[in-house]
Design a protein around this motif. Structure first.
Motif, short mmCIF file in Angstrom:
data_model
loop_
_atom_site.label_atom_id
_atom_site.label_comp_id
_atom_site.label_asym_id
_atom_site.label_seq_id
_atom_site.Cartn_x
_atom_site.Cartn_y
_atom_site.Cartn_z
N GLY A 178 0.79 -1.22 0.00
CA GLY A 178 0.00 0.00 0.00
C GLY A 178 0.82 1.27 0.00
N GLU A 179 2.11 1.17 -0.34
CA GLU A 179 3.00 2.33 -0.31
C GLU A 179 3.11 3.03 -1.66
OE1 GLU A 179 6.70 0.80 1.03
OE2 GLU A 179 5.95 0.15 2.98
N GLU A 180 2.70 2.36 -2.72
CA GLU A 180 2.92 2.87 -4.07
C GLU A 180 1.81 2.36 -4.98
OE1 GLU A 180 7.29 3.54 -6.21
OE2 GLU A 180 6.74 1.56 -5.48
N THR A 181 1.48 3.14 -5.99
CA THR A 181 0.57 2.67 -7.03
C THR A 181 1.38 2.00 -8.14
OG1 THR A 181 0.67 4.71 -8.31
CG2 THR A 181 -1.00 4.59 -6.56
N ILE A 182 0.70 1.30 -9.02
CA ILE A 182 1.38 0.69 -10.17
C ILE A 182 2.03 1.77 -11.02
CG2 ILE A 182 0.95 -0.46 -12.38
CD1 ILE A 182 -1.11 -2.22 -10.87
N GLU A 183 1.35 2.88 -11.22
CA GLU A 183 1.90 3.97 -12.03
C GLU A 183 3.17 4.54 -11.41
OE1 GLU A 183 -1.19 3.66 -11.06
OE2 GLU A 183 -2.41 3.51 -12.89
N GLN A 184 3.17 4.71 -10.09
CA GLN A 184 4.36 5.24 -9.41
C GLN A 184 5.53 4.25 -9.50
OE1 GLN A 184 2.46 5.85 -5.60
NE2 GLN A 184 2.27 8.06 -5.92
N ALA A 185 5.23 2.97 -9.33
CA ALA A 185 6.28 1.95 -9.45
C ALA A 185 6.83 1.90 -10.87
CB ALA A 185 5.72 0.59 -9.03
N ALA A 186 5.97 2.08 -11.87
CA ALA A 186 6.41 2.07 -13.26
C ALA A 186 7.33 3.25 -13.55
CB ALA A 186 5.19 2.09 -14.19
N ASP A 187 7.02 4.42 -13.03
CA ASP A 187 7.88 5.58 -13.20
C ASP A 187 9.27 5.31 -12.62
OD1 ASP A 187 6.22 7.27 -14.57
OD2 ASP A 187 6.38 8.92 -13.13
N ARG A 188 9.28 4.75 -11.43
CA ARG A 188 10.55 4.41 -10.76
C ARG A 188 11.32 3.37 -11.58
NH1 ARG A 188 11.25 0.43 -6.76
NH2 ARG A 188 8.99 0.26 -6.49
N MET A 189 10.60 2.42 -12.15
CA MET A 189 11.23 1.35 -12.93
C MET A 189 11.84 1.89 -14.21
SD MET A 189 9.56 -2.26 -14.17
CE MET A 189 9.33 -2.81 -12.48
N LEU A 190 11.11 2.74 -14.94
CA LEU A 190 11.62 3.28 -16.19
C LEU A 190 12.86 4.14 -15.95
CD1 LEU A 190 11.48 3.47 -19.22
CD2 LEU A 190 9.76 5.28 -18.99
N ASP A 191 12.86 4.89 -14.86
CA ASP A 191 14.03 5.69 -14.51
C ASP A 191 15.24 4.78 -14.28
OD1 ASP A 191 15.22 8.33 -13.67
OD2 ASP A 191 15.47 7.23 -11.79
N TYR A 192 15.01 3.66 -13.61
CA TYR A 192 16.09 2.70 -13.35
C TYR A 192 16.56 2.07 -14.66
CZ TYR A 192 18.61 -1.14 -11.09
OH TYR A 192 19.57 -2.04 -10.68
#
Length: 547
Positions: free
Chosen positions: A503-517
């Motif tokens: 419950g700390e992150e949405t899928i969209e937020q995790a995807a943003d973090r992933m693409l940056d990585y």
């Protein structure tokens, strides 16, 4: 705030436990109240209603099984009471509508990549040494022993030192149990002679002869995919001479993938040269000459649409289809919206979602090819006494993936929602931007090997149980579906999407973090765990049945 349960799709008649739920616990979902009939382990599912034999179970909005033993309301589904079932599929009308994410903030982003003569861009710069037949594996290993450490690509790690300390203690008559790994120095690195070459990779395999000529053709196609790969600067190829996989087949396959192929390529045939020492002398000298040329390659700024990302999963669990795979799906849609390319493979793990995927194909010819490949693959599996229904591993089942259709419906989430621009048979090369479907086994190493052979210059790999899988030439970014796994095995895992379950992150937020990585990895700013650990997995598919 972390929830205890989730219903993935409105059509579903099962609910997922996000934590261990005890027998007798009460829950309300919508207007319905549930009192659990039994303890439900985390990642497993319980029924919304009482279910009789023959009734259909739905998850992710699709049929995933048929009841084979009465299941009370709020009871766990398991292999004892549920069997695999999936919907039939056929050629239908196109459905190309999709959720195109807002990628405005990414449009001007770049990564530092290696521009190749054919217009492709590498995220790394390797030299490969390739045996055309397994008979040459020993010679390739001699080359590895001769070149790797001397050129600065060795991996002197703490385990070598630990073993030396154990031996010294034994010789001194001491208790070897007193030697502790934590006191040993960490991994040491050597100084590279060629600063712009990331390494020499050795594609050992057990093919090339003794199988069918079709096997040899497929092997040469796969090896050609690696030789022409944007992450590869050139290759040394060793052949015995009498095997099915000949230089002529390999060069033909190379031309199919790059008609103007201009990388340094050295073809060395042992039976033609004669003495082993002469073969080794030629191979070492030519490889060194190639490395000098490869070292002239440098990174330059490249647009995101030069990325080709393989979408992979292995060691999946009941959270994979809720956290990690949908995050990859969102990243997939982002990349497609930016003009990039993604590859979804593992055809046995698309069982049950064939209709949706075929409807998403851009035209009928692409859809027909997908249906034909899925149908023929499953037929071969059945003829061999197996079938897609036997795909889930013991680990999958233990962690909530009870049927192949449940596993497949979650695995397909990696492909996002964009139209399918092309369908490829193994080991064809990707030529169209957008979402591509590639026919491979569900075995994660065979599939990852194939995705890279088809052109993936980075692989995003989800896991719920933990797997070290890597690849010789493409960075494999490992993504955990749950936080407990990430904390326990973060020496082999790069990113955690358990934050979604927590419950700390949405899928969209995790995807943003992933693409940056992904961009940092693509540009050489970050080294993934599989590369740090030297995890160079390479397994060819012989086109027999491998699930």
């Amino acid at each position: 705030m972390k929830h205890a349960i989730v219903k993935v799709h409105p059509k579903d008649n099962v609910i997922v436990a996000l934590r261990k739920l005890d027998k007798g616990e009460k829950f309300t979902y919508g207007n319905e109240e549930f009192v659990l009939e039994e303890t439900i382990p985390a990642k497993h599912k319980f029924t919304v209603n009482e279910m009789q034999v023959g009734e259909s179970v739905y998850m992710y909005g699709v049929l995933v099984g048929k009841v084979k033993k009465h299941i009370p309301k709020a009871a766990r589904i398991s292999t004892e009471n549920l069997q695999h079932a999936s919907e039939a599929f056929s050629l239908d009308k196109r459905n190309l509508a999709w959720h195109q994410p807002d990628v405005s903030k990414w449009k001007d982003k770049t990564f530092m990549g290696y521009q190749r003569a054919d217009g492709s861009v590498g995220t790394a710069n390797y030299w490969v040494i390739v045996p055309l037949v397994f008979c040459e594996n020993r010679n390739v290993e001699v080359l590895r022993d001769s070149l790797v450490e001397k050129l600065g690509y060795g991996r002197k790690n703490r385990y070598n030192n630990f073993a030396e300390e154990i031996i010294a203690s034994f010789k001194a008559g001491k208790n070897v149990a007193d030697v502790k790994l934590d006191t040993i120095a960490a991994t040491a690195t050597y100084e590279r002679l060629f600063k712009n070459v990331d390494g020499i990779k050795f594609l050992l395999h057990d093919g090339g002869c003794g199988g069918t000529r079709q096997d040899a053709e497929a092997l040469c196609g796969l090896l050609a995919g690696y030789i022409t790969h944007p992450n590869v600067a050139g290759a040394t190829v060793l052949s015995l001479g009498c095997q099915h996989s000949q230089f002529s087949i390999l060069t033909e396959q190379i031309k199919k993938r790059d008609v103007s192929f201009s990388k340094p390529l050295y073809l060395i045939e042992q039976q033609k040269i004669g003495l082993e020492k002469d073969v080794m002398e030629e191979a070492i000298r030519k490889t060194f000459e190639g490395l000098i040329e490869a070292n002239n390659c440098v990174r330059t700024p490249q647009p995101i649409n030069k990325l080709t990302i393989g979408l992979e999963c292995g060691g999946s669990d009941g959270f994979s289809g809720i956290s990690a795979n949908p995050t990859l799906g969102y990243v997939s849609d982002m990349l497609v919206a930016l003009g990039g390319t993604v590859i979804l493979s593992e055809f046995p793990e698309l069982c049950g979602v064939e209709q949706e995927l075929s409807d998403r194909c851009v035209d009928e010819n692409v859809a027909k090819r997908f249906i034909e490949l899925m149908t023929s693959y499953n037929k071969r599996a059945v003829e061999a006494g197996s079938g897609f229904d036997m795909n889930p591993s013991p680990g999958n089942i233990r962690d909530g993936l009870i049927t192949d259709a449940i596993k497949s419906a979650g695995a397909a989430k990696k492909g996002g929602s964009s139209p399918v621009t092309d369908v490829l048979d193994y080991p064809e090369k990707v030529t169209r931007p957008g979402l591509n479907l590639l026919c491979t086994p569900g075995n994660d190493v065979e599939s990852t090997t194939a995705e890279v052979g088809s052109g993936a210059n980075i692989v995003l790999f989800t896991t719920g149980l933990g797997t070290p899988t890597g690849n010789p030439v493409a960075p494999v970014i490992k993504v955990s579906s749950n936080t407990e796994l990430y904390n326990r095995m973060n020496d082999i895992i790069d990113l955690n999407t358990g934050t979604i379950i927590d419950g700390e992150e949405t899928i969209e937020q995790a995807a943003d973090r992933m693409l940056d990585y992904v961009l940092k990895v693509a540009g050489g700013e970050t080294t993934v765990a599989a590369v740090r650990n030297g995890q160079d997995d390479f397994i060819l598919w012989k086109r027999g049945v491998s699930l």
